[in-house]
Design a protein around this motif. Structure first.
Motif, PDB file in Angstrom:
ATOM      1  N   PHE A 225      21.555   5.073  -7.041  1.00  0.00           N
ATOM      2  CA  PHE A 225      21.307   6.160  -6.086  1.00  0.00           C
ATOM      3  C   PHE A 225      20.195   7.070  -6.603  1.00  0.00           C
ATOM      4  N   GLY A 226      19.356   7.506  -5.658  1.00  0.00           N
ATOM      5  CA  GLY A 226      18.173   8.264  -6.044  1.00  0.00           C
ATOM      6  C   GLY A 226      17.277   7.447  -6.938  1.00  0.00           C
ATOM      7  N   SER A 227      17.180   6.159  -6.665  1.00  0.00           N
ATOM      8  CA  SER A 227      16.543   5.229  -7.598  1.00  0.00           C
ATOM      9  C   SER A 227      15.063   4.997  -7.299  1.00  0.00           C
ATOM     10  N   ALA A 242      28.342  -8.365  -9.967  1.00  0.00           N
ATOM     11  CA  ALA A 242      28.786  -7.133  -9.320  1.00  0.00           C
ATOM     12  C   ALA A 242      28.183  -7.019  -7.916  1.00  0.00           C
ATOM     13  N   THR A 243      28.902  -6.329  -7.043  1.00  0.00           N
ATOM     14  CA  THR A 243      28.333  -5.963  -5.750  1.00  0.00           C
ATOM     15  C   THR A 243      27.354  -4.820  -5.978  1.00  0.00           C
ATOM     16  N   VAL A 244      26.126  -4.984  -5.500  1.00  0.00           N
ATOM     17  CA  VAL A 244      25.083  -3.978  -5.726  1.00  0.00           C
ATOM     18  C   VAL A 244      24.947  -3.096  -4.489  1.00  0.00           C
ATOM     19  N   TRP A 245      25.086  -1.793  -4.702  1.00  0.00           N
ATOM     20  CA  TRP A 245      24.943  -0.793  -3.644  1.00  0.00           C
ATOM     21  C   TRP A 245      23.715   0.062  -3.925  1.00  0.00           C
ATOM     22  N   ALA A 246      23.145   0.642  -2.875  1.00  0.00           N
ATOM     23  CA  ALA A 246      22.014   1.549  -3.044  1.00  0.00           C
ATOM     24  C   ALA A 246      22.085   2.644  -1.986  1.00  0.00           C
ATOM     25  N   GLY A 247      21.730   3.863  -2.389  1.00  0.00           N
ATOM     26  CA  GLY A 247      21.714   4.983  -1.452  1.00  0.00           C
ATOM     27  C   GLY A 247      20.635   5.976  -1.814  1.00  0.00           C
ATOM     28  N   ARG A 248      20.130   6.657  -0.803  1.00  0.00           N
ATOM     29  CA  ARG A 248      19.100   7.684  -1.048  1.00  0.00           C
ATOM     30  C   ARG A 248      19.288   8.818  -0.049  1.00  0.00           C
TER      31      ARG A 248
END
Length: 322
Positions: A225-227, A242-248
């Motif tokens: 996150f915030g990546s 792993a399950t990969v998640w992303a957020g912004r």
């Protein structure tokens, strides 16, 4: 006139940023105070016993080390560092590891690790150190409260984070150095609590650390996150189970950072593809309004969804697959 390819523009932007930070770094570095002395950490046995008594003993050893570092900081004349260490040495604080040298390395537990069924390993990004620890502390506390009972949050400051105004923040070098330590630590936690659900949460530059650590990482979920990137072009390139998640967040300036990598004779510049882009392949979760430092703010959409992911539940408010 034909427009230049987007990749060419990103390359020029990355190289320009590298030049600018190369000029700024000596100026900002010269303004820093001298390194504050601290003792070498006491050698401890590998983390194998999750019993409350064993953990309490480890916490006590590190508390004593923090108090010694506090006295050394006071003698050095750094009252701000001494005050920060005094707060860290409070009886209720729980450190699995502490090393006050070179900006500081810490591993702090929030909640009851001995009984936790859900464990979040929180990895901070740039500009995090003993002198700038409060943001990590506040975020870990907020996440543990959101998770509730039978949970623990482990704030893992196990590496020298880059300064935001430095060439290092544009390269994966520090992340590559940090990755083996993060992988080893999550493995130790998994062995300690084999039935617990473990998630690794990676903010900002820490996403690069987590991307490098991803192969073999003992975690159910890897959350970026915030990546600015994860050091890879896609989820497949991370080679993780792993399950990969992303957020912004809607107002996060990191959205304007150019993505991609350029391999030069002296090293790699750039941090990889945008994790929230459709082509990356992560599960994108809504982070709501908020800036780069707001993901763990109490009451926020992002904090609620991070807690839901750690708990094994689907994010709320329009979660989608990228």
């Amino acid at each position: 006139m034909a427009s230049r390819p987007r990749g060419s523009r990103s390359l020029r932007t990355l190289l320009a940023a590298l030049v600018v930070t190369s000029v700024v770094l000596p100026v900002s570095g010269a303004a820093r105070p001298a390194a504050v002395p601290a003792p070498a950490p006491r050698a401890l046995a590998p983390l194998r016993d999750a019993g409350p008594g064993s953990l309490a003993g480890r916490y006590a050893v590190n508390r004593a080390g923090i108090r010694t570092a506090e006295r050394m900081a006071e003698g050095h004349g750094d009252r701000a560092r001494a005050h920060a260490l005094r707060e860290m040495a409070r009886p209720e604080r729980q450190f699995l590891f502490f090393d006050g040298r070179d900006g500081g390395r810490t591993t702090e537990v929030f909640g009851d690790l001995a009984r936790a069924e859900r464990i979040a390993v929180l990895v901070p990004g740039s500009d995090t150190s003993l002198d700038r620890y409060k943001r990590l502390l506040d975020g870990a506390v907020a996440l543990q409260r959101e998770l509730g009972g039978r949970s623990a949050v482990v704030a893992w400051l196990g590496y020298r984070t880059p300064s935001t105004v430095s060439p290092e923040v544009l390269t994966p070098r520090l992340a590559a150095e940090a990755a083996p330590g993060l992988r080893a630590f999550t493995g130790a936690v998994a062995a300690l609590r084999p039935t617990a659900r473990i998630s690794v949460l990676c903010h900002s530059y820490a996403a690069v650390v987590c991307g490098r650590a991803a192969p073999g990482l003992e975690a159910t979920d890897l959350v970026l996150f915030g990546s600015p990137g994860a050091g890879a072009d896609s989820v497949a390139a991370l080679h993780t189970r792993a399950t990969v998640w992303a957020g912004r967040g809607d107002d996060d300036w990191i959205a304007d950072v150019p993505h991609g990598q350029v391999h030069l004779p002296f090293g790699t510049v750039g941090l990889g593809a945008d994790p929230v882009a459709p082509g990356f392949g992560a599960r994108v979760f809504p982070a709501g309004p908020g800036g780069h430092s707001d993901y763990l703010r109490p009451g926020s959409v992002s904090l609620r969804n991070l807690a839901r992911i750690v708990s094994g539940r689907a994010p709320s408010e329009g979660s989608r697959h990228a």
